[in-house]
Design an enzyme around this catalytic site. Structure first.
Site, PDB file in Angstrom:
ATOM      1  N   CYS A  21     -10.951  13.764  -9.390  1.00 32.07           N
ATOM      2  CA  CYS A  21     -11.735  14.778 -10.081  1.00 32.07           C
ATOM      3  C   CYS A  21     -10.877  16.014 -10.278  1.00 32.07           C
ATOM      4  O   CYS A  21      -9.812  16.150  -9.667  1.00 32.07           O
ATOM      5  CB  CYS A  21     -12.976  15.170  -9.270  1.00 32.07           C
ATOM      6  SG  CYS A  21     -14.188  13.843  -9.077  1.00 32.07           S
ATOM      7  N   GLY A  53     -10.406  13.058 -14.692  1.00 31.13           N
ATOM      8  CA  GLY A  53     -11.749  12.494 -14.713  1.00 31.13           C
ATOM      9  C   GLY A  53     -12.338  12.561 -16.100  1.00 31.13           C
ATOM     10  O   GLY A  53     -12.256  13.598 -16.753  1.00 31.13           O
ATOM     11  N   ASN A 131     -13.447  18.194  -5.204  1.00 31.30           N
ATOM     12  CA  ASN A 131     -12.514  17.109  -5.499  1.00 31.30           C
ATOM     13  C   ASN A 131     -12.121  16.477  -4.173  1.00 31.30           C
ATOM     14  O   ASN A 131     -11.646  17.167  -3.269  1.00 31.30           O
ATOM     15  CB  ASN A 131     -11.279  17.663  -6.222  1.00 31.30           C
ATOM     16  CG  ASN A 131     -10.129  16.661  -6.327  1.00 31.30           C
ATOM     17  OD1 ASN A 131      -8.979  17.040  -6.337  1.00 31.30           O
ATOM     18  ND2 ASN A 131     -10.448  15.377  -6.392  1.00 31.30           N
ATOM     19  N   GLY A 132     -12.317  15.171  -4.054  1.00 30.08           N
ATOM     20  CA  GLY A 132     -11.950  14.472  -2.826  1.00 30.08           C
ATOM     21  C   GLY A 132     -13.024  13.489  -2.417  1.00 30.08           C
ATOM     22  O   GLY A 132     -13.931  13.154  -3.193  1.00 30.08           O
ATOM     23  N   CYS A 289      -1.570  14.127  -0.835  1.00 35.76           N
ATOM     24  CA  CYS A 289      -1.556  12.784  -1.440  1.00 35.76           C
ATOM     25  C   CYS A 289      -0.261  12.551  -2.217  1.00 35.76           C
ATOM     26  O   CYS A 289       0.027  13.251  -3.194  1.00 35.76           O
ATOM     27  CB  CYS A 289      -2.758  12.628  -2.363  1.00 35.76           C
ATOM     28  SG  CYS A 289      -2.752  11.092  -3.312  1.00 35.76           S
ATOM     29  N   TYR A 295       1.790   9.496  -9.863  1.00 39.38           N
ATOM     30  CA  TYR A 295       1.012   8.986 -10.991  1.00 39.38           C
ATOM     31  C   TYR A 295      -0.039   9.947 -11.536  1.00 39.38           C
ATOM     32  O   TYR A 295      -0.164  10.119 -12.745  1.00 39.38           O
ATOM     33  CB  TYR A 295       0.325   7.686 -10.546  1.00 39.38           C
ATOM     34  CG  TYR A 295      -0.521   7.005 -11.602  1.00 39.38           C
ATOM     35  CD1 TYR A 295       0.060   6.184 -12.571  1.00 39.38           C
ATOM     36  CD2 TYR A 295      -1.899   7.168 -11.629  1.00 39.38           C
ATOM     37  CE1 TYR A 295      -0.718   5.554 -13.534  1.00 39.38           C
ATOM     38  CE2 TYR A 295      -2.682   6.540 -12.590  1.00 39.38           C
ATOM     39  CZ  TYR A 295      -2.090   5.741 -13.538  1.00 39.38           C
ATOM     40  OH  TYR A 295      -2.850   5.124 -14.486  1.00 39.38           O
ATOM     41  N   ASP A 398       8.525   1.385 -14.355  1.00 43.64           N
ATOM     42  CA  ASP A 398       7.092   1.697 -14.310  1.00 43.64           C
ATOM     43  C   ASP A 398       6.831   2.530 -13.065  1.00 43.64           C
ATOM     44  O   ASP A 398       7.627   2.518 -12.121  1.00 43.64           O
ATOM     45  CB  ASP A 398       6.264   0.407 -14.285  1.00 43.64           C
ATOM     46  CG  ASP A 398       4.858   0.608 -14.832  1.00 43.64           C
ATOM     47  OD1 ASP A 398       4.491   1.769 -15.113  1.00 43.64           O
ATOM     48  OD2 ASP A 398       4.124  -0.382 -14.964  1.00 43.64           O
ATOM     49  N   CYS A 506       0.528  12.115   2.605  1.00 45.42           N
ATOM     50  CA  CYS A 506      -0.263  10.928   2.915  1.00 45.42           C
ATOM     51  C   CYS A 506       0.336   9.729   2.196  1.00 45.42           C
ATOM     52  O   CYS A 506       0.424   9.718   0.966  1.00 45.42           O
ATOM     53  CB  CYS A 506      -1.715  11.133   2.486  1.00 45.42           C
ATOM     54  SG  CYS A 506      -2.756   9.700   2.839  1.00 45.42           S
TER      55      CYS A 506
END
Length: 520
Positions: A21, A53, A131-132, A289, A295, A398, A506
């Site tokens: 989000c 999102g 967000n989370g 994260c 990405y 990729d 993480c």
């Protein structure tokens, strides 16, 4: 099921990963009522966070008076569909506001789950955007219900809103202490959340002690001063807070700083002030994260003092050192892996060429996923630039391979168009574990890295060779450019700086080592 939702599920089926989000807030500086179009700023900020999102979007603006007047606008789909220009004009009286764009990791895709949430409390309304994903949500839901509070949605964000509305221990009945309430929430749940809480004339920007989800602050300045060096306090037209800094340039804001892990920052018309910093348990490192770098984030965003694009380039360089290939050209699957492919080409001393041309509008127009279109697969999304690679050995970079059902038809497409060899190089390690902290990653059984076919993944997807970046290589490429915060005269901010000095990310989806114990 709506066209937007069905299209998203088709895209998720193909990619295997989904964003979480985006949150965005704005407070006008100076005298109120403001001349700043707060609702327009919020809408533009959310457009820049659209990649995080696409299910729904919403904004809540407030007059900031006592008592404040709240006006809400929400809708399903993209920001441009959810926040219509004529409806935005009705929200022109706002002096501050928060917004949210959603991809559900918990809760179904319905308008009732659309954020921000607004609730009445004993001490006035609050609006919350989140967000989370809370790792102990089930236990918290029971706690809220034991207080006699019903929950009308399945969203973690409504749960957070109701927890904030509960009176914490030791609070005086007529003297609400919102910082104490936020602290109480942060002590109840360790991760994962970045929050915006709007009450009366301020916005509280909150990041969990592990810093798992991003959050940063920007300063709105006159357009004439946007690119000039140095800026006076008198130039400030307002303050903004966002999941990513990529939203700042489009609204005329300068990057100010990140909200630090565990920090509660108050944003008002007078400026930004750190109110408190909640520490992690002793010995625990931050857990930002790692897939934000790999990405999810837009490449022009800044995390930990470095641009995401530059980090992805370094990942490509590291990949070329770890996994060289005998090849003639380097290319990528457009577009998120392009920086990594450029880094690989530079390190390997090979030319970078484009081999695929992306049809940018396939994802924007509803296409019924019938059998014929499924068989066409990537052919409806990509055209091949045959002249660039026919008769050559291609390294195709990729950013990740999740299920393996997207890369295989691309390899087939390139070979049929004349590539003699296709070597796949992946600028991140294999994804082996689900995420429980706000990223929609498939179940463990669906991940290609956990299937028997992974033993011969090159044969399974039709590639000449397949190699991944190591976990150590990824961490090295990311942490090489991290900048420690400069000293700050604000004592609370200095405390935050010291508390957040250690570096940590993480890697749970790669290693299975989650930063906190999961509760179910």
């Amino acid at each position: 099921m709506s066209d937007t939702r069905e299209r998203m599920e088709l895209e998720l089926e193909e990619s295997g990963l989904a964003e979480e989000c985006g949150v965005f807030g704005c407070v006008a500086a100076g005298q109120w009522p403001t001349q700043l179009e707060v609702a327009q700023v919020l809408a533009l900020g959310l457009v820049a966070l659209q990649h995080r999102g696409q299910e729904s979007a919403g904004i809540v603006v407030s007059s900031g008076s006592s008592p404040p007047t709240y006006n809400t606008l929400k809708g399903m789909g993209l920001v441009s569909n959810a926040l219509k220009p004529d409806e935005l004009l009705k929200l022109r009286s706002g002096n501050l506001g928060i917004g949210h764009t959603r991809y559900s990791t918990t809760g179904v895709s319905e308008l009732q789950n659309c954020q921000p949430f607004v609730v009445d409390t004993l001490h006035g309304k609050i609006a919350v955007a989140h967000n989370g994903e809370l790792v102990n949500a089930a236990a918290l839901r029971k706690k809220v219900m034991r207080h006699g509070v019903g929950l009308s949605t399945s969203s973690d964000s409504e749960l957070i809103t109701q927890l904030l509305a509960l009176t914490p221990p030791m609070e005086e009945y007529d003297a609400p202490d919102w910082v104490a309430r936020i602290k109480n929430l942060m002590n109840e749940t360790p991760t994962s959340y970045s929050l915006l809480v709007m009450h009366k004339d301020v916005i509280y920007a909150v990041r969990d002690p592990y810093g798992n989800r991003p959050l940063c602050i920007g300063r709105l300045v006159p357009v004439s001063r946007l690119h000039s060096t140095g800026a006076e306090d008198g130039d400030t037209e307002g303050w903004v807070v966002s999941s990513e800094s990529c939203s700042f340039q489009s609204i005329g804001a300068r990057y100010h700083r990140e909200v630090q892990p565990g920090e509660i920052a108050q944003i008002s018309k007078h400026g930004v002030k750190t109110l408190s910093v909640i520490p992690r348990p002793e010995g625990d490192a931050p857990a930002f994260c790692i897939f934000e770098y790999v990405y999810f984030a837009r490449p022009d965003s800044i995390f930990e003092g470095q641009m995401v694009y530059t980090v992805r380039q370094r990942c490509g360089c590291q990949l070329a050192m770890e996994a060289p290939a005998d090849a003639d050209v380097v290319s990528t699957v457009p577009e998120s892996a392009t920086p990594a492919a450029l880094g690989y080409a530079q390190q390997a001393g090979l030319p970078y060429v484009e081999v695929l041309c992306k049809n940018r509008y396939v994802g924007r127009t509803f296409i019924q996923p019938n059998t014929r279109l499924r068989q066409l697969g990537v052919a409806k999304k990509f055209g091949v630039l045959t002249d660039n690679f026919a008769g050559k050995r291609v390294v195709l970079v990729d950013d990740s391979i999740v299920r393996g059902n997207t890369i295989s038809p691309i390899i087939k497409l390139l070979k049929e168009a004349g590539a003699t060899e296709v070597h796949i190089r992946v600028a991140s390690p294999p994804i082996r574990f689900p995420c429980y902290m706000g990223i929609n990653i498939p179940t463990k059984e669906e991940l290609i890295a956990n299937k028997p076919e992974f033993e011969d993944i090159a044969g399974y997807i039709g590639a000449s060779t397949v190699r991944y970046l190591s976990v150590g290589g990824l961490l090295s490429a990311i942490q090489e450019g991290i900048q420690i915060l400069p000293a700050n005269h604000d004592q609370q901010m200095e405390t935050s700086r010291k508390a957040s000095r250690s570096v940590g990310h993480c890697t749970a989806c790669l290693t299975g080592k989650y930063p906190v114990e999961l509760e179910w």
